[in-house]
Design a protein around this motif. Structure first.
Motif, PDB file in Angstrom:
ATOM      1  N   VAL A   1      31.379  49.821  37.805  1.00 42.47           N
ATOM      2  CA  VAL A   1      31.714  49.505  39.202  1.00 42.47           C
ATOM      3  C   VAL A   1      33.216  49.275  39.335  1.00 42.47           C
ATOM      4  N   ALA A   2      33.804  48.534  38.401  1.00 40.37           N
ATOM      5  CA  ALA A   2      35.245  48.282  38.436  1.00 40.37           C
ATOM      6  C   ALA A   2      36.029  49.583  38.313  1.00 40.37           C
ATOM      7  N   LEU A   3      35.559  50.482  37.475  1.00 32.94           N
ATOM      8  CA  LEU A   3      36.244  51.752  37.267  1.00 32.94           C
ATOM      9  C   LEU A   3      36.152  52.641  38.513  1.00 32.94           C
ATOM     10  N   VAL A   4      34.970  52.739  39.090  1.00 32.72           N
ATOM     11  CA  VAL A   4      34.764  53.601  40.259  1.00 32.72           C
ATOM     12  C   VAL A   4      35.512  53.062  41.479  1.00 32.72           C
ATOM     13  N   THR A   5      35.524  51.761  41.644  1.00 30.24           N
ATOM     14  CA  THR A   5      36.163  51.160  42.817  1.00 30.24           C
ATOM     15  C   THR A   5      37.629  50.811  42.590  1.00 30.24           C
ATOM     16  N   ALA A   6      38.075  50.856  41.327  1.00 28.22           N
ATOM     17  CA  ALA A   6      39.441  50.436  40.961  1.00 28.22           C
ATOM     18  C   ALA A   6      39.708  49.014  41.450  1.00 28.22           C
ATOM     19  N   SER A   7      38.685  48.192  41.384  1.00 25.98           N
ATOM     20  CA  SER A   7      38.790  46.821  41.873  1.00 25.98           C
ATOM     21  C   SER A   7      39.249  45.865  40.774  1.00 25.98           C
ATOM     22  N   PRO A   8      40.434  45.296  40.936  1.00 27.37           N
ATOM     23  CA  PRO A   8      40.862  44.314  39.944  1.00 27.37           C
ATOM     24  C   PRO A   8      39.997  43.054  39.988  1.00 27.37           C
ATOM     25  N   TRP A   9      39.373  42.792  41.127  1.00 29.43           N
ATOM     26  CA  TRP A   9      38.582  41.564  41.275  1.00 29.43           C
ATOM     27  C   TRP A   9      37.257  41.667  40.530  1.00 29.43           C
ATOM     28  N   VAL A  10      36.627  42.833  40.577  1.00 28.18           N
ATOM     29  CA  VAL A  10      35.402  43.035  39.794  1.00 28.18           C
ATOM     30  C   VAL A  10      35.753  42.966  38.310  1.00 28.18           C
ATOM     31  N   LEU A  11      36.844  43.603  37.938  1.00 30.16           N
ATOM     32  CA  LEU A  11      37.279  43.587  36.542  1.00 30.16           C
ATOM     33  C   LEU A  11      37.672  42.180  36.111  1.00 30.16           C
ATOM     34  N   LEU A  12      38.263  41.415  37.010  1.00 27.62           N
ATOM     35  CA  LEU A  12      38.622  40.031  36.712  1.00 27.62           C
ATOM     36  C   LEU A  12      37.370  39.185  36.446  1.00 27.62           C
ATOM     37  N   ALA A  13      36.312  39.449  37.188  1.00 27.93           N
ATOM     38  CA  ALA A  13      35.050  38.736  36.945  1.00 27.93           C
ATOM     39  C   ALA A  13      34.527  39.048  35.543  1.00 27.93           C
ATOM     40  N   GLN A  14      34.591  40.331  35.154  1.00 24.79           N
ATOM     41  CA  GLN A  14      34.143  40.696  33.805  1.00 24.79           C
ATOM     42  C   GLN A  14      35.072  40.102  32.754  1.00 24.79           C
ATOM     43  N   LEU A  15      36.350  40.042  33.049  1.00 23.66           N
ATOM     44  CA  LEU A  15      37.300  39.396  32.139  1.00 23.66           C
ATOM     45  C   LEU A  15      36.911  37.945  31.910  1.00 23.66           C
ATOM     46  N   ALA A  16      36.502  37.257  32.951  1.00 21.91           N
ATOM     47  CA  ALA A  16      36.068  35.863  32.810  1.00 21.91           C
ATOM     48  C   ALA A  16      34.847  35.762  31.898  1.00 21.91           C
ATOM     49  N   VAL A  17      33.905  36.689  32.056  1.00 26.83           N
ATOM     50  CA  VAL A  17      32.707  36.694  31.211  1.00 26.83           C
ATOM     51  C   VAL A  17      33.089  36.921  29.750  1.00 26.83           C
ATOM     52  N   PHE A  18      33.948  37.915  29.512  1.00 26.50           N
ATOM     53  CA  PHE A  18      34.404  38.186  28.147  1.00 26.50           C
ATOM     54  C   PHE A  18      35.135  36.971  27.562  1.00 26.50           C
TER      55      PHE A  18
END
Length: 139
Positions: free
Chosen positions: A20-37
């Motif tokens: 989803v982060a890749l398709v949308t280029a959303s830093p916010w979705v990626l930031l959420a996954q960063l928090a999980v990691f």
């Protein structure tokens, strides 16, 4: 010791979030996954959000695992995922979308390998590094 089914469950969710982060280029979705990691790497897999979901909702419906794994390699893999996610977030936020896409794609590829084939790239990297440093210490 950790249940490998939980690791695969977490990798599946991470792969979906990263896609989803890749398709949308959303830093916010990626930031959420960063928090999980980051939680998984810093606090341990026991406290990682996807592991909590697995342990509370899914594992009670399954039988006991056939085997368990040491937490060190998957925890290291969470750290590697956090680094790639952080680079991706920085790329998307600071006007370097190619960097964001590439870093996110690498994280997605690793999560997909774990989810689909139970091949943990970060775990293998951990074991490789341990092999090198152990051999170097003996020399």
């Amino acid at each position: 010791m950790v249940d490998p089914r939980g690791l695969r469950f977490a990798a599946t969710i991470a792969a979906v979030v990263l896609a989803v982060a890749l398709v949308t280029a959303s830093p916010w979705v990626l930031l959420a996954q960063l928090a999980v990691f980051t939680v998984g790497a810093a606090a341990g897999l026991r406290y990682a959000p996807y592991a909590l979901v697995f342990r509370r909702l899914i594992r009670p419906r399954l039988g006991p695992p056939a085997h368990t794994e040491a937490p060190g390699p998957p925890r290291f893999a969470q750290g590697v995922g956090a680094v790639f996610a952080a680079v991706g977030v920085a790329g998307f936020l600071f006007g370097l979308p190619v960097l964001g896409y590439v870093a996110t794609a690498f994280a997605l590829a690793a999560a997909f390998l774990n989810a689909a084939f139970e091949f943990c790239l970060g775990c293998h990297l951990y074991l490789f590094i341990r092999t090198i440093t152990t051999r170097g210490a003996r020399a």
